[in-house]
Write an enzyme that holds these catalytic residues in place. Sequence first.
Site, PDB file in Angstrom:
ATOM      1  N   HIS A  38      28.007 -22.900   5.141  1.00 58.04           N
ATOM      2  CA  HIS A  38      28.645 -23.383   3.909  1.00 58.04           C
ATOM      3  C   HIS A  38      29.905 -22.564   3.609  1.00 58.04           C
ATOM      4  CE1 HIS A  38      25.085 -25.807   2.475  1.00 58.04           C
ATOM      5  NE2 HIS A  38      24.565 -25.102   3.476  1.00 58.04           N
TER       6      HIS A  38
ATOM      7  N   ASP B 130      29.642 -27.253  -4.009  1.00 57.04           N
ATOM      8  CA  ASP B 130      28.878 -27.527  -2.796  1.00 57.04           C
ATOM      9  C   ASP B 130      27.809 -28.564  -3.148  1.00 57.04           C
ATOM     10  OD1 ASP B 130      27.123 -27.448  -0.622  1.00 57.04           O
ATOM     11  OD2 ASP B 130      27.571 -25.345  -0.220  1.00 57.04           O
TER      12      ASP B 130
END
Length: 483
Positions: free
Chosen positions: A24, A122
């Site tokens: 990520h 995210d």
Amino acid sequence: MKNQRRQLVLPPRVLIFPFPAQGHVTAMLTLAEVLSLAGIDVTFLNTDHIHNRLFRHADVEARFADYPGLLFRTVPDGLPDDHPRSHERTEVFHSMIATTKPVLKEMLVSGALGSVTCIIADGSFARFATDLAYEFQIPIIHFRTVSACCIWIHFCVDDIIKAGELPLREKEDMNRLITSVPGMESFLRCRDLPSFCQVRDLSNPQLNSIARETRQSCRAQGLILNTFEDLEGPILSHIRSLICPKTYTIGPLHTHLKLRLARKNASKSDQSSNSIFEVDRNCMDWLDSQPSKSVIYVSFGSITILTREALIEFWHGLVNSNMRFLWVVRPDMVTGEGGEGDVPAELLEATRERGYMVGWVPQVEVLAHQAVGGFLTHSGWNSTLESIVAGVPMICWPYFADQQINSRFVGEVWKLGIDMKDVCDRKVVEKMVIDLMVERREEFVRSTAEMARLAKESVSEGGSSYCNLDRLVEYIRLTSKEK
Ligand code: UDP
């Protein structure tokens, strides 16, 4: 008078906040750099734990010194220093919702994050950021670091359940087709479902969490995906019609950044690491001394855990294939009793002759090296894209999350390699390595070269990802003005 009439317009400042894990952080830091290059100010928010590791192992400080508008800020994740974060993602998730959310709210109020005009959250833990964005009336865009095909399945979970195709039965035939995901009716089997969907109990918290978080993207003003139209086009049209019409595909991001950097300033076209692990570059010297396309590169990413038995099976398979191999074995990767003393002598001997084992490598460089002819991968999305761009065929051994469906697409849809799936047996490893590197080499050379060409075309001037990034930047400027 003229001055009085002039409106106070804030420059766009985007808050980017990745889930605290290597894959990520890698993708979202690349996004941060791409946006900075386009003149957007960015506040990049990490947990303290990730921030410290990133600043220890990557050259972040020097690299981002060129972007005065880029601020790094940190928040606590609420976990003790010695917590095994990467292996306990659910705990990290819950701890962050409890601890990080109030801190983040406070920071937005106090201005500690700068004057944020847009949030890029995210999408794998989007709910709390989306709630905050609505509360503060800040435009919110989601960014997903997984494949579009995975997001689409997560979105369809309710339909799969309604069709009676989930939960899995006690003695399930894992090759049973799942026919209720539009676009995947003919090839999606139980064993290809993202791992969080492979449940025998519908109250499974992870299943419910991923389905809920994915639906959050319907509340976002935009959705950014690290993929490209030629790779996932048919799935993307479903996503645009049912999840988010403003879906910006801007990948493969690592190559996109590289080309944009080169365009702006040729001397800066070399990419740097976003690693939270210490990179060992000695393997590059070893690769330099190997013949062209002779090495199979083996890596299972930053999170995968292997039992000692599985490690030994892979090791036998690699050695028995007689190929040269470069293998990333992270210090925290193997569980179970035993050490080097328990490894059969023939494996150690063969590894000295034609293998190289290392804790962490500069993967993008490794994949681009002329000596690398194949990639035995866990099918993490960053690794998959990096392999696609490098034109390196894959053997897929998915571990969790989107990896099960990525590997199915690699093997069955894109024909870029072989899907070994949930099998871990020395004979199978040996056969697949020989198939990839020798027997079916010609076939894979053609298909991977073509996909690499399409990937690079998409991020070149006029390509789909290139144009989508320009549109995204324009959209951020516009909504920031409105804000
Ligand atoms: N990576 C690396 N060196 C290594 C192994 C992995 O730089 O030795 C990088 C790789 O290039 C990729 C990331 O770590 O960008 C892993 O992300 P991915 O999505 O493939 O898998 P995850 O670690 O999230 O499971």
